[in-house]
Design an enzyme around this catalytic site. Structure first.
Site, PDB file in Angstrom:
ATOM      1  N   ALA A 194       0.853  -1.191   0.000  1.00 13.10           N
ATOM      2  CA  ALA A 194       0.000   0.000   0.000  1.00 13.10           C
ATOM      3  C   ALA A 194       0.890   1.244   0.000  1.00 13.10           C
ATOM      4  O   ALA A 194       0.667   2.187   0.742  1.00 13.10           O
ATOM      5  CB  ALA A 194      -0.924  -0.023   1.208  1.00 13.10           C
ATOM      6  N   LYS A 204      14.344   1.697 -20.354  1.00 10.56           N
ATOM      7  CA  LYS A 204      14.184   2.522 -19.151  1.00 10.56           C
ATOM      8  C   LYS A 204      15.372   2.321 -18.211  1.00 10.56           C
ATOM      9  O   LYS A 204      15.864   3.266 -17.590  1.00 10.56           O
ATOM     10  CB  LYS A 204      12.864   2.160 -18.461  1.00 10.56           C
ATOM     11  CG  LYS A 204      12.486   3.154 -17.396  1.00 10.56           C
ATOM     12  CD  LYS A 204      11.102   2.952 -16.837  1.00 10.56           C
ATOM     13  CE  LYS A 204      10.858   3.982 -15.747  1.00 10.56           C
ATOM     14  NZ  LYS A 204       9.907   3.508 -14.738  1.00 10.56           N
TER      15      LYS A 204
HETATM   16  P1  NAP Z   1       6.790   2.419  -1.977  1.00 11.81           P
HETATM   17  O1  NAP Z   1       6.046   3.711  -1.948  1.00 11.81           O
HETATM   18  O2  NAP Z   1       7.991   2.254  -1.115  1.00 11.81           O
HETATM   19  O3  NAP Z   1       5.740   1.258  -1.661  1.00 11.81           O
HETATM   20  C1  NAP Z   1       6.117  -0.085  -1.532  1.00 11.81           C
HETATM   21  C2  NAP Z   1       5.148  -0.728  -0.581  1.00 11.81           C
HETATM   22  O4  NAP Z   1       5.388  -2.136  -0.574  1.00 11.81           O
HETATM   23  C3  NAP Z   1       5.286  -0.242   0.870  1.00 11.81           C
HETATM   24  O5  NAP Z   1       4.013   0.159   1.304  1.00 11.81           O
HETATM   25  C4  NAP Z   1       5.755  -1.483   1.617  1.00 11.81           C
HETATM   26  O6  NAP Z   1       5.210  -1.632   2.914  1.00 11.81           O
HETATM   27  C5  NAP Z   1       5.145  -2.587   0.747  1.00 11.81           C
HETATM   28  N1  NAP Z   1       5.741  -3.904   0.977  1.00 11.81           N
HETATM   29  C6  NAP Z   1       7.021  -4.309   0.848  1.00 11.81           C
HETATM   30  N2  NAP Z   1       7.149  -5.621   1.160  1.00 11.81           N
HETATM   31  C7  NAP Z   1       5.892  -6.047   1.488  1.00 11.81           C
HETATM   32  C8  NAP Z   1       5.368  -7.296   1.904  1.00 11.81           C
HETATM   33  N3  NAP Z   1       6.128  -8.378   2.047  1.00 11.81           N
HETATM   34  N4  NAP Z   1       4.042  -7.377   2.166  1.00 11.81           N
HETATM   35  C9  NAP Z   1       3.243  -6.290   2.034  1.00 11.81           C
HETATM   36  N5  NAP Z   1       3.690  -5.066   1.649  1.00 11.81           N
HETATM   37  C10 NAP Z   1       5.001  -4.955   1.370  1.00 11.81           C
HETATM   38  O7  NAP Z   1       7.268   2.071  -3.472  1.00 11.81           O
HETATM   39  P2  NAP Z   1       6.723   2.659  -4.862  1.00 11.81           P
HETATM   40  O8  NAP Z   1       7.279   4.029  -5.050  1.00 11.81           O
HETATM   41  O9  NAP Z   1       5.252   2.441  -4.983  1.00 11.81           O
HETATM   42  O10 NAP Z   1       7.518   1.718  -5.871  1.00 11.81           O
HETATM   43  C11 NAP Z   1       7.115   0.391  -6.239  1.00 11.81           C
HETATM   44  C12 NAP Z   1       7.866   0.053  -7.529  1.00 11.81           C
HETATM   45  O11 NAP Z   1       7.382   0.899  -8.567  1.00 11.81           O
HETATM   46  C13 NAP Z   1       9.379   0.330  -7.432  1.00 11.81           C
HETATM   47  O12 NAP Z   1      10.103  -0.644  -8.126  1.00 11.81           O
HETATM   48  C14 NAP Z   1       9.525   1.693  -8.099  1.00 11.81           C
HETATM   49  O13 NAP Z   1      10.815   1.904  -8.667  1.00 11.81           O
HETATM   50  C15 NAP Z   1       8.460   1.613  -9.193  1.00 11.81           C
HETATM   51  N6  NAP Z   1       7.979   2.917  -9.644  1.00 11.81           N
HETATM   52  C16 NAP Z   1       7.588   3.862  -8.754  1.00 11.81           C
HETATM   53  C17 NAP Z   1       7.127   5.087  -9.233  1.00 11.81           C
HETATM   54  C18 NAP Z   1       6.682   6.181  -8.283  1.00 11.81           C
HETATM   55  O14 NAP Z   1       6.419   7.310  -8.753  1.00 11.81           O
HETATM   56  N7  NAP Z   1       6.556   5.956  -6.998  1.00 11.81           N
HETATM   57  C19 NAP Z   1       7.078   5.339 -10.612  1.00 11.81           C
HETATM   58  C20 NAP Z   1       7.473   4.330 -11.497  1.00 11.81           C
HETATM   59  C21 NAP Z   1       7.933   3.120 -11.001  1.00 11.81           C
HETATM   60  P3  NAP Z   1       5.571  -0.721   4.184  1.00 11.81           P
HETATM   61  O15 NAP Z   1       4.733   0.497   4.012  1.00 11.81           O
HETATM   62  O16 NAP Z   1       5.124  -1.566   5.319  1.00 11.81           O
HETATM   63  O17 NAP Z   1       7.055  -0.468   4.108  1.00 11.81           O
END
Ligand code: NAP
Length: 309
Positions: free
Chosen positions: A14, A188
């Site tokens: 989330a 990318k």
């Molecule tokens: P994020 O905000 O750090 O969210 C990741 C989530 O995964 C956190 O809420 C984390 O939980 C949860 N998580 C990790 N292990 C888990 C598990 N075992 N069970 C349940 N939840 C778990 O990351 P994000 O920015 O969304 O990025 C996700 C991917 O998308 C990455 O590879 C990133 O490079 C890519 N991406 C992101 C963006 C962007 O704008 N954000 C854009 C393009 C690509 P906790 O809250 O408990 O730590």
């Protein structure tokens, strides 16, 4: 109820992208469940009353249903929305719940985590995604929708598009089914390797790289050679031109890796520059500038107590 609607979506993570997808799918009436890390995180989520998404400055709370991996109900459609370094462990905890023929959408940036996940899921179809949407967390279970973008989805093993793309359409998640998703992911990754590590080492915005044109050009040459050797000629084509365009267009921004390092957060280096250097080594390709860049970045991270993987 049409076919694309028959399955509940499960969304693991989330965080920024997980919240963006969950809220838009829920608003389109798609049944979904969030999967959170632990009973403690589930309790914190319930205290927060749901996920908050901030769009155009306005915050709205969405009380979406959530659970932990320990819930027994089978999963047929899963969006894996965690960081690349958490993906394999996260899926290991869920694998027993995945039904035969389940579909798993992998949102991770870079390369390497997708293969690690697929190896643990022989019973599932893995669909790879590459997204230019932007979101960040400004509080617990609170996400800001920072930049509209596009998401490409594809499956190198099976080019037939899944029926649930209709769910994304109704949810307003702008996307295309890609017949060459690996080329998109490699491209990318190469853009990231040419820009992000240098912004960390020079501690600058993307536009700061305009002062280092020769270094950027040499990296692009080596990256293009690597893409060719990895069987990705379309990802190699005119790479330097695109890198220059991205630097110009995003001159005022800090790269995602720069933001991670500045905030003391773990980076996805192993799935970006680390993956590129490992692929070069596998092909016995000598890329001196890329290798030196990797070593400098690893030293920079280690000096700040940040992991190299
Ligand atoms: P994020 O905000 O750090 O969210 C990741 C989530 O995964 C956190 O809420 C984390 O939980 C949860 N998580 C990790 N292990 C888990 C598990 N075992 N069970 C349940 N939840 C778990 O990351 P994000 O920015 O969304 O990025 C996700 C991917 O998308 C990455 O590879 C990133 O490079 C890519 N991406 C992101 C963006 C962007 O704008 N954000 C854009 C393009 C690509 P906790 O809250 O408990 O730590």
């Amino acid at each position: 109820m049409n076919e694309s609607h028959a399955s509940t979506w499960h969304i693991l993570g989330a965080g920024s992208l997980g919240c963006l997808w969950a809220v838009r799918l829920a608003r389109a009436g798609v049944p979904l469940r969030l999967i959170l890390r632990s009973p403690e995180r589930l309790a914190a989520y319930r205290r927060a009353g749901g996920l908050t998404l901030v769009e155009r400055g306005a915050a709205r709370l969405y009380p979406l249903q959530a659970q932990t991996a320990a819930e027994p109900a089978p999963i047929r459609r899963l969006l894996l929305a965690c960081k690349a370094y958490d993906a394999a462990d996260a899926i290991a905890g869920l694998a027993p719940r995945l039904a035969a023929g389940a579909e798993v959408i992998l949102l991770q940036n870079g390369l390497g985590s997708q293969d690690a996940v697929a190896a643990r899921l022989p019973q599932a179809r893995c669909i790879l995604a590459s997204s230019t949407e932007g979101a960040f967390r400004d509080g617990d279970f609170r996400v800001v929708f920072a930049g509209h973008g596009h998401t490409w989805l594809g499956d190198p093993q099976d080019l037939a598009p899944p029926t649930w793309l209709a769910d994304l359409q109704r949810a307003g998640i702008v996307h295309d089914w890609s017949l060459d998703i690996l080329a998109r992911l490699w491209r990318k990754l190469a853009l990231n390797c040419a820009i992000n590590p240098l912004t960390v080492l020079y501690d600058c915005r993307n536009g700061g790289l305009l002062e280092h044109p020769a270094e950027v050009a040499t990296l692009c040459e080596e990256l293009a050679e690597l893409l060719q050797r990895c069987g990705q000629p379309s990802a190699a084509s005119a790479l330097h031109d695109e890198v220059q365009r991205v630097i110009q267009a995003t001159a005022a921004n800090y790269s995602s890796m720069h933001q991670d390092v500045a905030q003391g957060r773990r980076t996805e280096i192993a799935y970006l520059l680390g993956h590129a250097c490992a692929a070069a080594a596998r092909h016995r390709l000598v890329l001196p500038h890329l290798t030196t860049l990797h070593q400098r970045l690893l030293r920079h991270l280690a000096a700040r107590g940040l992991p190299s993987h």
